[in-house]
Design a protein around this motif. Structure first.
Motif, short mmCIF file in Angstrom:
data_model
loop_
_atom_site.label_atom_id
_atom_site.label_comp_id
_atom_site.label_asym_id
_atom_site.label_seq_id
_atom_site.Cartn_x
_atom_site.Cartn_y
_atom_site.Cartn_z
N GLN A 62 3.62 57.80 -26.48
CA GLN A 62 2.57 58.57 -27.20
C GLN A 62 3.07 58.75 -28.77
O GLN A 62 2.37 58.96 -29.58
N VAL A 63 4.42 58.92 -29.02
CA VAL A 63 4.73 59.22 -30.44
C VAL A 63 5.59 58.06 -30.89
O VAL A 63 5.90 58.39 -32.16
N ASN A 64 6.07 57.22 -30.35
CA ASN A 64 6.98 56.10 -30.82
C ASN A 64 8.47 56.43 -31.23
O ASN A 64 8.64 55.91 -32.43
N ASN A 65 8.94 57.41 -30.80
CA ASN A 65 10.11 57.87 -31.26
C ASN A 65 11.39 57.06 -30.25
O ASN A 65 11.61 57.77 -29.38
N ILE A 66 11.73 56.06 -30.83
CA ILE A 66 12.55 55.37 -29.84
C ILE A 66 14.13 55.82 -29.85
O ILE A 66 14.71 55.57 -28.77
N ASN A 67 14.57 56.56 -30.83
CA ASN A 67 15.91 57.14 -30.92
C ASN A 67 15.95 57.96 -29.66
O ASN A 67 17.08 58.17 -29.03
N LYS A 68 15.14 58.81 -29.35
CA LYS A 68 15.27 59.85 -28.41
C LYS A 68 15.22 59.18 -27.00
O LYS A 68 16.04 59.63 -26.13
N VAL A 69 14.55 58.29 -26.86
CA VAL A 69 14.40 57.70 -25.43
C VAL A 69 15.83 56.61 -25.20
O VAL A 69 16.30 56.64 -24.12
N GLN A 70 16.21 56.05 -26.37
CA GLN A 70 17.58 55.48 -26.26
C GLN A 70 18.53 56.27 -26.19
O GLN A 70 19.47 55.97 -25.06
N THR A 71 18.60 57.54 -26.65
CA THR A 71 19.68 58.60 -26.17
C THR A 71 19.63 59.05 -24.92
O THR A 71 20.64 59.06 -24.22
N GLN A 72 18.66 59.10 -24.35
CA GLN A 72 18.43 59.46 -22.89
C GLN A 72 18.84 58.33 -21.89
O GLN A 72 19.28 58.81 -20.94
N TRP A 73 18.36 57.12 -22.51
CA TRP A 73 18.80 56.01 -21.51
C TRP A 73 20.35 55.99 -21.41
O TRP A 73 20.77 55.74 -20.24
N HIS A 74 20.99 56.44 -22.31
CA HIS A 74 22.37 56.18 -22.47
C HIS A 74 22.91 57.27 -21.52
O HIS A 74 23.79 57.17 -20.95
N LYS A 75 22.35 58.42 -21.77
CA LYS A 75 22.87 59.78 -20.84
C LYS A 75 22.83 59.41 -19.39
O LYS A 75 23.47 59.73 -18.55
N THR A 76 21.50 58.57 -19.10
CA THR A 76 21.28 58.34 -17.58
C THR A 76 22.30 57.43 -17.21
O THR A 76 22.80 57.30 -16.10
N MET A 77 22.45 56.37 -18.20
CA MET A 77 23.57 55.32 -17.88
C MET A 77 24.94 55.83 -17.65
O MET A 77 25.77 55.47 -16.66
N SER A 78 25.22 56.66 -18.34
CA SER A 78 26.61 57.56 -18.28
C SER A 78 26.83 58.27 -16.94
O SER A 78 27.55 58.13 -16.58
N ALA A 79 25.57 58.92 -16.40
CA ALA A 79 25.54 59.56 -15.34
C ALA A 79 25.85 58.56 -14.24
O ALA A 79 26.34 59.11 -13.20
N TRP A 80 25.18 57.43 -14.18
CA TRP A 80 25.36 56.47 -13.18
C TRP A 80 26.74 56.09 -12.79
O TRP A 80 27.15 55.84 -11.80
N MET A 81 27.40 56.09 -14.04
CA MET A 81 29.06 55.47 -14.03
C MET A 81 30.01 56.34 -12.97
O MET A 81 30.69 55.94 -12.56
#
Length: 338
Positions: A62-81
């Motif tokens: 909706q707003v095209n702020n890729i930095n926020k979603v990239q940061t959250q992807w990394h948090k999710t990946m970190s949680a998966w570890m």
């Protein structure tokens, strides 16, 4: 010795143990309870991070702020570890784990599959995505969408819509895993059987982490950098540090943790050695470069191999010394002989 960086992202999980997230399990007395709480909280954390990734992905479109979603992807990946590489635990959680991550992506399989589904003249639903290969429904496909130069997520509304469906499917699978950890799967094991299971749990995760380094390191002078995890986002070494932190959390589990078991049986020196090895690995682990980047030079290769040796030492201490001292047989995991 219990130094400052006991956990990286997993530290919050232990702190949450008294907050009621697994309240129904807290009254159960069993040697596995401390480890179970850490695992259950890790599953809850992964579910929460995946759910937030789902929301951020929708917001991005909706707003095209890729930095926020990239940061959250990394948090999710970190949680998966904290859950990655497990061969022990609830059956439903282990069954669903295959859909969370495809690795190694040595031949750009994720890229090819993602290109295919994005090019298909089809409106993808969560159910349809869940029937596809793991290459398009896990954390790796999200990484490709967010980081790969061939991704059209920023320019194609249909690609963005597909990305939201993939994120929703990932969050749904994380919910299944968290639900599966709602009950302690080890309550029927006696103390000796639980100790063997506990050491195997640690050993399996450690061996998986070692595979994440040994495959890219390959033979000296002939590294295979595309075997590295998360090579697109450049976060492989950060992921490995999260792995180590998660394993240390399990080792130092409250109650009948392995550290206490060793000390209770008179093996203080071995317990000190393991704790010290975990601490040293965490405090000296390099995260300024990814494994992919390190393998581009001889000096980088030497740095990476030095880290692998730290894991080798942990494996020797846990898989060999602990097993001998406590008289237990360590089970084999899915990566043995690979």
């Amino acid at each position: 010795m219990k130094p400052l960086s006991l956990i990286v992202s997993v530290g919050t999980l232990i702190a949450l143990a008294g907050c009621g997230l697994v309240a129904k399990s807290q009254s159960i007395e069993h040697p596995s309870q401390g480890v179970y709480q850490i695992e259950a909280l890790a599953a809850q954390n992964f579910m929460q991070q995946a759910s937030e990734l789902d929301r951020e992905m929708l917001a991005y479109c909706q707003v095209n702020n890729i930095n926020k979603v990239q940061t959250q992807w990394h948090k999710t990946m970190s949680a998966w570890m904290a859950l990655q590489g497990q061969e022990r635990g609830p059956e439903k959680a282990l069954e669903k784990a295959w859909s969370i991550q495809f690795w190694p992506d040595k031949k750009n399989t994720t890229g090819r599959k993602m290109t295919e589904i994005l090019a298909a003249d089809e409106y993808w639903t969560q159910e349809a995505i869940s029937q596809q290969s793991v290459t398009v429904q896990g954390l790796g496909s999200m990484e490709w969408l967010l980081y790969d130069e061939n991704s059209s997520i920023s320019t194609s509304p249909s690609s963005c819509a597909t990305a939201t469906v993939i994120a929703r499917n990932l969050a749904s699978n994380a919910e299944v895993i968290a639900a599966a950890w709602g009950e302690n799967p080890w309550l029927e094991l006696d103390e000796k059987a639980w100790t063997a299971e506990y050491i195997s749990l640690l050993s399996n995760q450690l061996e998986y982490s070692m595979k994440k380094m040994s495959r890219p390191l390959a033979n000296y002078g002939k590294p295979r950098p595309y075997f590295a995890e998360s090579w697109r986002s450049g976060t492989s070494m950060k992921n490995l540090k999260e792995n180590i932190a998660a394993m240390r959390a399990l080792y130092l589990s409250k109650g009948d943790g392995l550290d206490l078991i060793l000390r209770r049986n008179g093996h203080n020196q071995l317990a000190d050695s393991i704790d010290r090895q975990f601490s040293t690995a965490l405090e000296t682990w390099p995260v300024d470069k990814s494994l992919f980047d390190l393998l581009q030079s001889k000096e980088g290769y030497r740095v990476a191999y030095a880290q692998y040796n730290k894991l080798e030492q942990l494996k020797y201490l846990i898989h060999e010394e602990v097993a001998i001292k406590l008289g237990v047989v360590i089970g084999f995991n899915a990566t043995d002989g690979d």
